[in-house]
Motif scaffolding. Structure first.
Motif, PDB file in Angstrom:
ATOM      1  N   ARG B  27       2.519  -4.485   4.722  1.00  0.00           N
ATOM      2  CA  ARG B  27       1.964  -5.414   4.026  1.00  0.00           C
ATOM      3  C   ARG B  27       1.646  -5.006   3.048  1.00  0.00           C
ATOM      4  O   ARG B  27       0.512  -4.739   3.074  1.00  0.00           O
ATOM      5  CB  ARG B  27       0.778  -5.914   5.610  1.00  0.00           C
ATOM      6  N   LEU B  28       1.924  -5.795   1.799  1.00  0.00           N
ATOM      7  CA  LEU B  28       1.125  -5.431   0.626  1.00  0.00           C
ATOM      8  C   LEU B  28      -0.602  -6.048   1.057  1.00  0.00           C
ATOM      9  O   LEU B  28      -0.532  -6.974   1.586  1.00  0.00           O
ATOM     10  CB  LEU B  28       1.692  -6.898  -0.361  1.00  0.00           C
ATOM     11  N   ILE B  29      -1.101  -5.747   0.364  1.00  0.00           N
ATOM     12  CA  ILE B  29      -2.687  -6.398  -0.108  1.00  0.00           C
ATOM     13  C   ILE B  29      -2.698  -6.443  -1.791  1.00  0.00           C
ATOM     14  O   ILE B  29      -2.806  -5.982  -2.927  1.00  0.00           O
ATOM     15  CB  ILE B  29      -4.147  -5.721   0.682  1.00  0.00           C
ATOM     16  N   ALA B  30      -3.265  -7.702  -1.941  1.00  0.00           N
ATOM     17  CA  ALA B  30      -3.829  -8.292  -3.118  1.00  0.00           C
ATOM     18  C   ALA B  30      -5.657  -8.190  -3.070  1.00  0.00           C
ATOM     19  O   ALA B  30      -5.661  -7.583  -3.169  1.00  0.00           O
ATOM     20  CB  ALA B  30      -3.118  -9.562  -4.131  1.00  0.00           C
ATOM     21  N   ARG B  48       0.145   0.108   7.882  1.00  0.00           N
ATOM     22  CA  ARG B  48       0.213   0.231   6.639  1.00  0.00           C
ATOM     23  C   ARG B  48      -0.563  -0.877   6.178  1.00  0.00           C
ATOM     24  O   ARG B  48       0.569  -1.663   5.801  1.00  0.00           O
ATOM     25  CB  ARG B  48       1.088   0.908   6.261  1.00  0.00           C
ATOM     26  N   LEU B  49      -1.661  -0.751   5.133  1.00  0.00           N
ATOM     27  CA  LEU B  49      -1.129  -2.265   3.843  1.00  0.00           C
ATOM     28  C   LEU B  49      -1.357  -1.179   2.423  1.00  0.00           C
ATOM     29  O   LEU B  49      -1.331   0.002   2.874  1.00  0.00           O
ATOM     30  CB  LEU B  49      -3.247  -2.630   4.381  1.00  0.00           C
ATOM     31  N   ILE B  50      -0.880  -1.711   1.548  1.00  0.00           N
ATOM     32  CA  ILE B  50       0.061  -1.447   0.637  1.00  0.00           C
ATOM     33  C   ILE B  50      -1.126  -1.497  -0.612  1.00  0.00           C
ATOM     34  O   ILE B  50      -0.395  -3.163  -0.785  1.00  0.00           O
ATOM     35  CB  ILE B  50       1.485  -1.339   0.217  1.00  0.00           C
ATOM     36  N   SER B  51      -1.997  -1.296  -1.208  1.00  0.00           N
ATOM     37  CA  SER B  51      -3.098  -2.340  -2.336  1.00  0.00           C
ATOM     38  C   SER B  51      -1.720  -2.111  -3.099  1.00  0.00           C
ATOM     39  O   SER B  51      -1.493  -1.348  -3.698  1.00  0.00           O
ATOM     40  CB  SER B  51      -4.209  -1.456  -2.082  1.00  0.00           C
ATOM     41  N   LEU B  52      -2.293  -3.235  -3.980  1.00  0.00           N
ATOM     42  CA  LEU B  52      -2.020  -3.657  -5.259  1.00  0.00           C
ATOM     43  C   LEU B  52      -2.482  -3.144  -6.475  1.00  0.00           C
ATOM     44  O   LEU B  52      -2.813  -3.989  -7.603  1.00  0.00           O
ATOM     45  CB  LEU B  52      -1.357  -5.385  -5.629  1.00  0.00           C
ATOM     46  N   ILE B  71       2.205 -14.600 -16.294  1.00  0.00           N
ATOM     47  CA  ILE B  71       0.463 -15.236 -15.544  1.00  0.00           C
ATOM     48  C   ILE B  71       0.852 -13.882 -14.524  1.00  0.00           C
ATOM     49  O   ILE B  71       1.926 -13.576 -13.270  1.00  0.00           O
ATOM     50  CB  ILE B  71       0.262 -16.326 -14.491  1.00  0.00           C
ATOM     51  N   GLY B  72       0.504 -12.523 -14.297  1.00  0.00           N
ATOM     52  CA  GLY B  72       0.250 -11.867 -13.512  1.00  0.00           C
ATOM     53  C   GLY B  72       0.346 -11.782 -12.441  1.00  0.00           C
ATOM     54  O   GLY B  72      -0.940 -12.739 -12.131  1.00  0.00           O
ATOM     55  N   ALA B  73       0.371 -11.240 -11.381  1.00  0.00           N
ATOM     56  CA  ALA B  73       0.568 -11.622 -10.119  1.00  0.00           C
ATOM     57  C   ALA B  73      -0.630 -11.316  -9.435  1.00  0.00           C
ATOM     58  O   ALA B  73      -1.336 -12.412  -8.694  1.00  0.00           O
ATOM     59  CB  ALA B  73       1.666 -10.859  -9.088  1.00  0.00           C
ATOM     60  N   LEU B  74      -1.302 -10.650 -10.489  1.00  0.00           N
ATOM     61  CA  LEU B  74      -2.657 -10.302  -9.063  1.00  0.00           C
ATOM     62  C   LEU B  74      -4.084 -10.981 -10.176  1.00  0.00           C
ATOM     63  O   LEU B  74      -5.241 -10.796 -10.370  1.00  0.00           O
ATOM     64  CB  LEU B  74      -2.940  -9.012  -9.709  1.00  0.00           C
ATOM     65  N   THR B 110      -5.682 -14.042  -5.304  1.00  0.00           N
ATOM     66  CA  THR B 110      -4.818 -13.848  -6.280  1.00  0.00           C
ATOM     67  C   THR B 110      -3.960 -14.871  -6.127  1.00  0.00           C
ATOM     68  O   THR B 110      -3.495 -15.415  -5.248  1.00  0.00           O
ATOM     69  CB  THR B 110      -3.858 -12.877  -6.286  1.00  0.00           C
ATOM     70  N   LEU B 111      -3.051 -15.511  -7.284  1.00  0.00           N
ATOM     71  CA  LEU B 111      -2.232 -16.429  -7.823  1.00  0.00           C
ATOM     72  C   LEU B 111      -0.822 -16.185  -6.831  1.00  0.00           C
ATOM     73  O   LEU B 111      -0.265 -16.792  -6.202  1.00  0.00           O
ATOM     74  CB  LEU B 111      -1.394 -16.669  -8.708  1.00  0.00           C
ATOM     75  N   GLY B 112      -0.572 -14.679  -6.606  1.00  0.00           N
ATOM     76  CA  GLY B 112       1.099 -13.968  -5.935  1.00  0.00           C
ATOM     77  C   GLY B 112       0.228 -13.517  -4.884  1.00  0.00           C
ATOM     78  O   GLY B 112       1.402 -14.362  -3.397  1.00  0.00           O
ATOM     79  N   GLY B 113      -0.638 -13.558  -3.874  1.00  0.00           N
ATOM     80  CA  GLY B 113      -1.061 -13.766  -2.584  1.00  0.00           C
ATOM     81  C   GLY B 113      -0.529 -14.915  -2.485  1.00  0.00           C
ATOM     82  O   GLY B 113      -0.259 -14.767  -0.679  1.00  0.00           O
TER      83      GLY B 113
END
Ligand SMILES: Cc1cc2nc3c(=O)[nH]c(=O)nc-3n(C[C@@H](O)[C@@H](O)[C@H](O)COP(=O)(O)OP(=O)(O)OC[C@H]3O[C@@H](n4cnc5c(N)ncnc54)[C@H](O)[C@@H]3O)c2cc1C
Ligand code: FES
Ligand code: FES
Lengths: 158, 288
Positions: B27-30, B48-52, B71-74, B110-113
């Motif tokens: 999973r991604l994490i923001a 697994r957490l994949i950090s942005l 707008i950047g996703a973060l 975040t907006l992306g999250g």
């Protein structure tokens, strides 16, 4: 399960530590560093008792991992007083009856710090908005809001 | 919370590769505000957490009069709310972002999250849909863009394919006569999440509307545009009667959720109420 070496600056002091990936920031502060002023309440992002500043932003430490704070300054309730001298916000909460059991207080005081840094003389409405992420089961909030008005006056004058 | 590894890719392409290594377990994490809750409650147990967090290219907000807004996703909700270009050119978006959740969550989420979690009880998706936003997606085969309508598929489900992530959100440039209003209704003042929200956007020409996008959020599985209400609004000059009729069409045009937080009938009625008030506000009409 990965372990990480993190470097943070806690209340102005550099700290290096090893943490497992799953360590929450709230647990890192309380259990690893003994900074138990930061409270665990709901642990679901609602109550705000765990509020701290990370890189100048007020956040809920129960919703963050310690590894996410790597490289950043963290300010907790322990950093406010100057030795035995309380911070004006802390004094105003005590004098204004802004607490009863006190469990929510560190979170409210941190939220007040963030508010007054951004808005030195907030209106009652602005105070209530800024405290929206903090719950208190005891006071009914009125005296918390009054305490914050007093703190703003004391810190920033009329 | 189950144990996991925490990985820190240095680029979006690396993040994409890491996701593909073990798609089921990663999973991604923001900001982590949505994920931490899901993991603590054991609804999610990624290994697994994949950090942005280190992807600077996913940060920042840029406005260009021809290109519109990037707008950047973060970007965090609080950053969106405080951005001068957003406040000036997309006031509806700034005002929405200032009301999401509570101050602490706005400083971290975040907006992306928000978009990728696809939780129905949230604010940005409907507002972005009304503003005709697109998401920019990076994946193993390069980049693609989707409208919000195409991106949000179902409860907690987006159109993201394995190995894909959102890098930015794009809004078209505003034009003369654009107006928008975002309203949210909470079940109680102490709740943070919206029970119902409405994003109303129009492009006014003379006395009428040349275009309209009316979107109900939080009370439907994914935010819902109501084309029959939009058509009615464009065909009738703004008046109290038009506002009433449009609000009725919006309320009857959706299939509301029904759950412990609110029955379908209650949600439908609240949609009607906030739609009527929002449209009256938009056209500066007094309501009795
Ligand atoms: C107490 C509380 C109240 C809340 N109230 C509201 C509210 O009123 N309104 C509202 O809208 N929301 C609300 N939220 C939801 C809040 O979590 C989101 O708004 C937040 O923005 C999520 O972003 P994040 O960065 O924390 O996401 P994360 O938790 O980091 O990630 C969420 C999901 O998105 C994925 N993801 C993250 N970034 C990307 C990316 N760039 N590309 C692909 N996938 C990605 C992650 O893998 C994960 O599955 C609330 C949350 C809490 C805890
Ligand atoms: S313990 Fe973090 S918000 Fe309640
Ligand atoms: S003083 Fe007891 S919870 Fe606030």
């Amino acid at each position: 399960m990965s372990e990480h070496r993190i470097e943070v600056i806690i209340n102005g002091e550099p700290v290096t530590a090893r943490v497992p990936a799953r360590r929450l920031l709230s647990d890192f502060l309380r259990d690893d560093l003994g900074l138990t002023g930061t409270k665990r309440g709901c642990e679901t992002g609602i109550c705000g008792a765990c509020s701290v500043m990370v890189d100048g932003r007020l956040v809920k430490s129960c919703l963050s991992l310690a590894v996410q704070a790597d490289g950043q300054p963290i300010d907790t309730i322990e950093g406010l007083a100057d030795g035995e001298t309380l911070h004006p916000i802390q004094e105003c909460f005590i004098n204004g009856g802004g607490l009863q059991c006190g469990y929510c207080t560190p979170g409210f005081v941190m939220a007040t710090c963030a508010l007054l840094a951004a808005n030195p003389r907030p209106t009652t409405d602005e105070i209530r908005q800024a405290l929206n992420g903090n719950l208190c089961r005891c006071t009914g909030y009125t005296q918390i809001v009054e305490s914050i008005h007093h703190a703003a006056e004391k810190l920033h004058g009329n | 919370m189950r144990d996991f590894d925490f990985l820190e890719p240095a680029s979006a392409a690396e993040a994409s590769r890491m996701l593909l290594d073990e798609p089921e377990e990663s999973r991604l994490i923001a900001g982590g505000t949505a994920l931490m809750l899901g993991m603590r409650q054991r609804m999610l147990s990624p290994r697994r957490l994949i950090s942005l967090g280190r992807l600077e290219a996913l940060r920042g907000i840029d406005f260009d009069a021809k290109e519109g807004l990037r707008i950047g996703a973060l970007t965090r909700h609080a950053e969106l709310a405080a951005d001068p270009a957003v406040q000036t050119h997309y006031p509806m978006l700034a005002s929405m972002a200032a009301r999401v959740a509570n101050p602490q969550v706005r400083n971290q989420g975040t907006l992306g999250g928000n978009l990728c979690y696809a939780d129905p009880a949230t604010d940005p998706p409907g507002c972005l849909m009304a503003l005709d936003a697109q998401v920019v997606i990076q994946g193993p085969d390069g980049e693609r863009r989707l409208t919000i309508e195409a991106f949000l598929v179902d409860y907690y489900t987006t159109a993201l394919e394995p190995g894909e992530l959102i890098t930015e959100i794009r809004l078209p440039p505003p034009a003369e006569g654009d107006r928008g209003h975002y309203a949210r209704h909470l079940r109680t003042a102490a709740e943070h999440r919206p029970l119902v929200n409405l994003a109303a956007w129009v492009r006014q020409r003379g006395h009428g509307c040349e275009a309209a996008r009316l979107v109900v959020g939080a009370s439907t599985v994914v935010p819902t545009r109501v084309p029959q209400a939009e058509a009615y609004l464009m065909a009738h000059p703004p008046s109290e009667a038009t506002v009433d009729a449009t609000a009725e069409l919006i309320a009857s045009g959706i299939t509301p959720l029904s759950d412990a937080r609110g029955s379908a009938a209650y949600r439908r009625e609240m949609v009607r109420v906030i739609a009527r008030r929002s449209l009256a506000h938009l056209f500066a009409l007094p309501l009795e």
